[in-house]
Enzyme design. Structure first.
Site, PDB file in Angstrom:
ATOM      1  N   PRO A 269      46.428 -33.717  62.448  1.00  0.00           N
ATOM      2  CA  PRO A 269      45.638 -33.631  61.362  1.00  0.00           C
ATOM      3  C   PRO A 269      44.583 -32.249  61.407  1.00  0.00           C
ATOM      4  CG  PRO A 269      44.778 -35.501  62.277  1.00  0.00           C
ATOM      5  CD  PRO A 269      46.167 -34.985  63.244  1.00  0.00           C
TER       6      PRO A 269
ATOM      7  N   ASP B 205      41.527 -34.951  59.740  1.00  0.00           N
ATOM      8  CA  ASP B 205      40.703 -35.114  60.917  1.00  0.00           C
ATOM      9  C   ASP B 205      39.311 -35.158  60.290  1.00  0.00           C
ATOM     10  OD1 ASP B 205      39.815 -35.917  63.306  1.00  0.00           O
ATOM     11  OD2 ASP B 205      40.834 -34.416  64.486  1.00  0.00           O
TER      12      ASP B 205
ATOM     13  N   TRP C   4      39.027 -37.057  69.697  1.00  0.00           N
ATOM     14  CA  TRP C   4      40.444 -36.955  70.249  1.00  0.00           C
ATOM     15  C   TRP C   4      41.230 -38.275  70.478  1.00  0.00           C
ATOM     16  CZ3 TRP C   4      42.883 -32.594  69.227  1.00  0.00           C
ATOM     17  CH2 TRP C   4      42.260 -31.485  69.100  1.00  0.00           C
TER      18      TRP C   4
ATOM     19  N   GLN D  10      46.283 -26.370  71.859  1.00  0.00           N
ATOM     20  CA  GLN D  10      46.642 -27.998  71.846  1.00  0.00           C
ATOM     21  C   GLN D  10      47.374 -28.366  73.075  1.00  0.00           C
ATOM     22  OE1 GLN D  10      44.971 -29.937  69.847  1.00  0.00           O
ATOM     23  NE2 GLN D  10      44.748 -28.648  68.089  1.00  0.00           N
TER      24      GLN D  10
ATOM     25  N   TRP E 258      45.545 -31.751  71.597  1.00  0.00           N
ATOM     26  CA  TRP E 258      46.228 -33.048  70.792  1.00  0.00           C
ATOM     27  C   TRP E 258      47.551 -33.131  71.777  1.00  0.00           C
ATOM     28  CZ3 TRP E 258      50.635 -32.854  66.880  1.00  0.00           C
ATOM     29  CH2 TRP E 258      50.614 -34.203  66.434  1.00  0.00           C
TER      30      TRP E 258
ATOM     31  N   LYS F  31      40.161 -15.865  68.569  1.00  0.00           N
ATOM     32  CA  LYS F  31      41.035 -16.901  67.697  1.00  0.00           C
ATOM     33  C   LYS F  31      40.323 -16.937  66.290  1.00  0.00           C
ATOM     34  CE  LYS F  31      42.259 -21.751  67.203  1.00  0.00           C
ATOM     35  NZ  LYS F  31      41.335 -22.161  66.244  1.00  0.00           N
TER      36      LYS F  31
ATOM     37  N   LYS G 262      37.087 -21.460  61.753  1.00  0.00           N
ATOM     38  CA  LYS G 262      36.240 -21.569  60.521  1.00  0.00           C
ATOM     39  C   LYS G 262      34.973 -21.641  61.144  1.00  0.00           C
ATOM     40  CE  LYS G 262      38.949 -25.466  59.767  1.00  0.00           C
ATOM     41  NZ  LYS G 262      39.289 -26.716  58.747  1.00  0.00           N
TER      42      LYS G 262
END
Length: 939
Positions: free
Chosen positions: A51, A90, A521, A557, A561, A594, A597
């Site tokens: 998510p 998320d 997480w 990730q 994740w 990178k 947002k």
């Protein structure tokens, strides 16, 4: 195929219009839902969707991940698999809290608590609801099929209950403990930050800090240990020095002052002027020596203020003697534990210095640097102080400089399971493969215990209640909480959950919940279970979906994740949680970092999507190295190029076919009346080869190779097959049987091609497939079948490569000789390894037509071609006739003549011998003499 007759393609290819029409059709006809439910639910392809945070509009990085998450499930669906695709959000954690803090104008935990936790949490809920609605437009325009209407949210009660259940299982297995450890800490958010969160988004920034060389007086001696630090604020908490036992150290004298430091660091630290080496010795001789403390703000023991051995001491910088402040660094703290050193916790959770530190009391830890240095300079304990620019960790959400700080928190014991994590990783297929034993395994090997508690507000509550008698209660469900409290659980969020007290089974008093919430997480890692509310319902559904066949995210990730999901599944289920993982690279933002947002370093993709379309973005990203873990900066020029070089080529090739087929009312037929010619056989075997290659590459998650295969075929189809078939179709084509074969070939090629292109470019594939076949959707079709590799005519493929090579050299030689292709020539002589073509009349005919020569000759020698450039009267007339035909065709276009419309034409002159060719090829019924080319329409 429902359509027997072919319709013309009246529409121009404007991606935004075509794709909008397809999106509307999919929604109105529920095509996505049908594609899922028409497949057997027992024959599943299991896909987990990590998510995204709900913190604004998506950027190109989100679109990249979503496209990969669409390509593979579309392909697997066409292979007959039932592929559930449910979106996830998320919703918890610092990313949301930071956004809401800005909206509410609060800047600290103290201000949040003054406002009221209830109001703050309520604002977080509202923010999540408002922001998530912006994503639908983008997801639709990139062609991703996913169920957003029934998305799981980590803030939902059912999801949170499954997370609590996961925690309970790990706690009962003794995988979770409460302890005091050092970890990264954000003084602005007043919360610990996981190491992998910092590594994930590369939150290290270059900062300029003091570079200080300190003098520690050796106890009972008249010389000093020289140590180095970039964090003067930690010096009031110094309790030891560390050395490398195997390296060489020296006692030196300079300006009548004696110092001890590593020999390898003398030149860099002291230079050579006036320097005298008094003695050399190994570092182990320094172990146990005592020194006078810089400060005595905290109680000490006999173990403090001594030199200790350490394997982390570097000879690359500093002095070879390391200042140790237990509680402010992982190495420092571990050394402190090993030797029983004291710990001076001089900084509180807001980053403020302890009032005990009179030299800098009440100051922010970074501001304390200046005051500590001034004090030490005045006391003569600074050798030198300069500045150093180095990489330093910052909070990935609020941007505050972090510090390593000791804290009491809850941890998952990673050390005891590392061997298991490494073992189960062996069975995971990584794409690219180097990540398997590279960054992922190395991340496991170096991982500290995982701090899973956060001193915050918006998250799943840490499900631990503690009683004053010392009893600890860990419920694993809402029912457990209700049974133990006698209260109804309306909301698992703070502050509601804080107001529920459990009855202590030991003393009967009320147990209070600890104030922390869980690290987000843990929620993300619990996704395989929590998305279906396992184990409280959907047990069979979970069992049929675990482990996942496929997951994908970007390289960050690897330590986030991918890692946490792997940890939890191994602890909980004793196994891996995914079989195959595609690791994409990072799309860099306008500032070279990178796309993020939180940084706002990217343009809104909306305008470009409307301009170039979703299919071209899919081709661009899926065909690039970013789908193999490499980083790129988005190039709109390269994006636009996919539109021009592939999609327009495909559209125009199809339009060419249907324009002439519809003009002649041609009806689609399943089989050839007789064996097709060499050009048709070639494109059909190239089609079979393409089907097999794309099936192979998509089946092993090599998406860029599948894209390259698709683009290569579209290029061959347009620039060779269609190009060489232009005289075979339409009203002017002389050979009806050959025309029929060409139409059947094109119909077959396009009907299959749109199926294999559908997972990559779903919009144009859908639009043209429905136009050709009249079927409901290409995405409801099965993947095309080719019996096996043996059906591929390899010999023909090789020979056609040779033909095209000759044509390439021939066209190049014409350019060198300034001989336009319209001018017929008597022959071309070909040298090189082309002897297999000598007796292939059909293939030689392709060369003759492409190069406009009468004969193809072969000779021995180095690869190359040469023309007979003698132009006879007949060759000149032939070239003139070809030029006249081209001019008439241009005039027909300008006059808007129908493709099948016969015309009369006036010409100044023409070669009479080739008048028949001119009339047939240009659909001319009569030629009369006139001052210039002029069309006279016939009735």
């Amino acid at each position: 195929m429902k359509n027997k007759t072919i319709k013309p393609l009246e529409t121009q290819y404007t991606p935004s219009i075509i794709e909008e029409e397809v999106i509307k059709y999919w929604k109105e006809n529920q095509t996505f839902e049908k594609s899922v439910f028409q497949r057997d639910a027992k024959d599943t392809f299991r896909f987990y969707d990590g998510p995204p945070f709900v913190t604004g509009k998506p950027h190109y990085g989100h679109l990249l991940g979503s496209i990969i998450k669409d390509v593979i499930p579309r392909y697997q669906t066409m292979k007959g698999k039932h592929v559930d695709r449910v979106w996830g959000w998320d919703c918890h954690g610092l990313p949301i809290e930071n956004k809401v803090e800005k909206l509410l104008g609060v800047n600290s935990k103290k201000e949040i608590e003054t406002l009221g936790i209830d109001k703050f949490v309520s604002a977080c809920k509202t923010y999540v609801h408002d922001v998530s609605s912006e994503w639908q437009w983008y997801i639709d325009r990139i062609g991703r099929w996913v169920d957003m209407e029934h998305s799981y949210r980590t803030m939902d009660k059912n999801y949170m209950e499954s997370v609590i259940w996961v925690f309970k299982q790990l706690y009962e297995k003794n995988n979770i403990y409460k302890g005091k450890r050092v970890s990264l800490f954000c003084p602005r958010c007043e919360s610990p930050i996981s190491n992998f969160e910092i590594a994930m988004d590369n939150s290290y920034r270059d900062v300029t800090d003091p570079s200080v060389f300190l003098k520690f007086r050796v106890k009972g001696e008249n010389h000093f240990f020289l140590a180095w630090t970039t964090t003067p604020w930690t010096l009031p908490s110094n309790f030891a020095l560390a050395v490398s036992v195997d390296d060489t150290y020296v006692l030196v004298e300079q300006n009548n002052v004696q110092y001890i430091l590593a020999k390898a660091r003398v030149e860099e630290t002291l230079g050579s002027d006036g320097l005298r080496i008094i003695k050399e010795f190994k570092g182990n001789e320094l172990v146990g020596k005592e020194y006078e403390p810089l400060y005595t703000y905290y109680d000490s023991t006999k173990a403090d203020y001594k030199v200790y051995p350490a394997d982390f001491v570097s000879m690359e910088d500093g002095t070879g003697i390391v200042h140790i402040a237990p509680g402010f660094g992982e190495d420092d703290t571990e050394l402190g534990k090993k030797y029983g050193l004291s710990m001076g916790e001089s900084v509180d959770d807001t980053g403020t210095m302890d009032p005990k530190i009179t030299v800098a009391q009440g100051k922010y830890f970074k501001a304390a640097d200046k005051l500590v240095l001034e004090d030490l300079v005045n006391r003569g304990l600074i050798l030198k102080s300069t500045k150093i620019t180095h990489s330093y960790p910052h909070c990935h959400r609020c941007g505050t400089a972090l510090l390593y700080k000791s804290q009491i928190a809850w941890y998952i014991n990673i050390q005891d399971i590392k061997s298991k994590l490494i073992e189960t990783n062996k069975d995971i297929n990584w794409v690219p493969s180097h990540f398997k034993d590279g960054r992922f395994r190395l991340g496991i090997e170096s991982a500290p215990d995982w701090c899973i508690s956060r001193s915050r507000y918006w998250g799943t509550p840490l499900p631990i209640w503690e009683c004053e008698c010392g009893e600890r209660i860990v419920p694993g469900s809402i029912a457990d909480i209700e049974n133990l409290s006698g209260q109804k659980v309306k909301d698992l969020h703070r502050p509601d959950i804080d107001e529920i007290y459990l009855n202590c089974p030991k003393c009967g008093k009320k147990a209070k919940r600890v104030p922390e919430v869980l690290d987000v997480w843990i929620e993300s890692a619990s996704m395989p279970y929590a998305q279906v509310h396992y184990p409280f319902e959907n047990v069979d559904k979970f069992n049929n979906s675990f482990p996942a066949d496929f997951i994908t995210e970007y390289t960050g990730q690897l330590r986030a994740w991918f890692y946490v999901t792997h940890v939890v599944s191994n602890l909980l289920m004793g196994s891996k949680s995914f079989e195959n993982v595609v690791v994409s690279g990072v799309i860099m933002g306008t500032d070279g970092h990178k796309m993020s947002k939180s940084l706002g370093n990217f343009p809104d993709p909306k305008d470009s999507l409307q301009k170039f379309g979703g299919d071209s973005l899919r081709l661009y990203l899926m065909g690039s190295s970013i789908a193999l873990g490499q980083d790129i900066i988005v190039s709109e020029e390269d994006w636009a190029n996919e539109l021009k070089t592939t999609l327009m080529l495909l559209w125009n090739s199809y339009k060419y076919f249907v324009s002439y087929a519809s003009l002649e009312n041609w009806e689609q037929k399943p089989e050839f009346a007789k064996e097709p010619g060499v050009l048709d056989r070639w494109i059909l075997t190239r089609l079979d080869e393409t089907v097999l290659m794309m099936d192979k590459y998509l089946g092993v998650y090599q998406i860029p190779k599948s894209v390259a295969t698709l683009k290569s075929f579209i290029s061959d189809l347009s620039t060779w097959y269609i190009r060489r078939s232009r005289d075979r179709v339409g009203p002017s084509a002389p050979n009806q049987a050959d025309k029929e074969a060409a139409y059947i070939t094109m119909s077959t090629v396009f009907s299959v091609l749109f199926k294999v292109s559908a997972p990559i470019i779903p919009f144009i594939s859908e639009y043209l497939y429905r136009h050709l076949t009249g079927e409901e959707s290409v995405h409801l079709e099965d993947w095309p079948t080719v019996k096996n590799d043996k059906v591929i005519d390899r010999e023909l493929l090789v020979k056609m490569v040779l033909v095209r090579r000759i044509c390439e050299m021939g066209n190049g030689e014409r350019k060198n000789l300034s001989l336009p292709i319209k001018q017929a020539l008597s022959s071309i002589t070909v040298k090189g390894e082309f002897s297999t073509l000598k007796d292939e009349s059909e293939l030689l005919q392709l060369i003759k037509e492409e190069l406009n020569v009468e004969e193809v000759l072969f000779a021995e020698g180095k690869e190359g071609v040469s023309y007979d450039t003698v132009i006879t009267v007949d060759l000149k007339d032939k070239g003139l006739a070809r030029e006249i035909i081209r001019s008439i065709q241009e005039a027909r276009k300008l006059a808007n003549c129908r493709l099948d419309e016969k015309i009369e034409i006036e010409l100044p002159s023409w070669p009479v011998k080739y008048e028949g060719d001119i009339k047939r090829k240009a659909l001319v019924s009569k030629i009369t003499k006139g001052p210039e080319i002029k069309i006279v329409r016939s009735n």
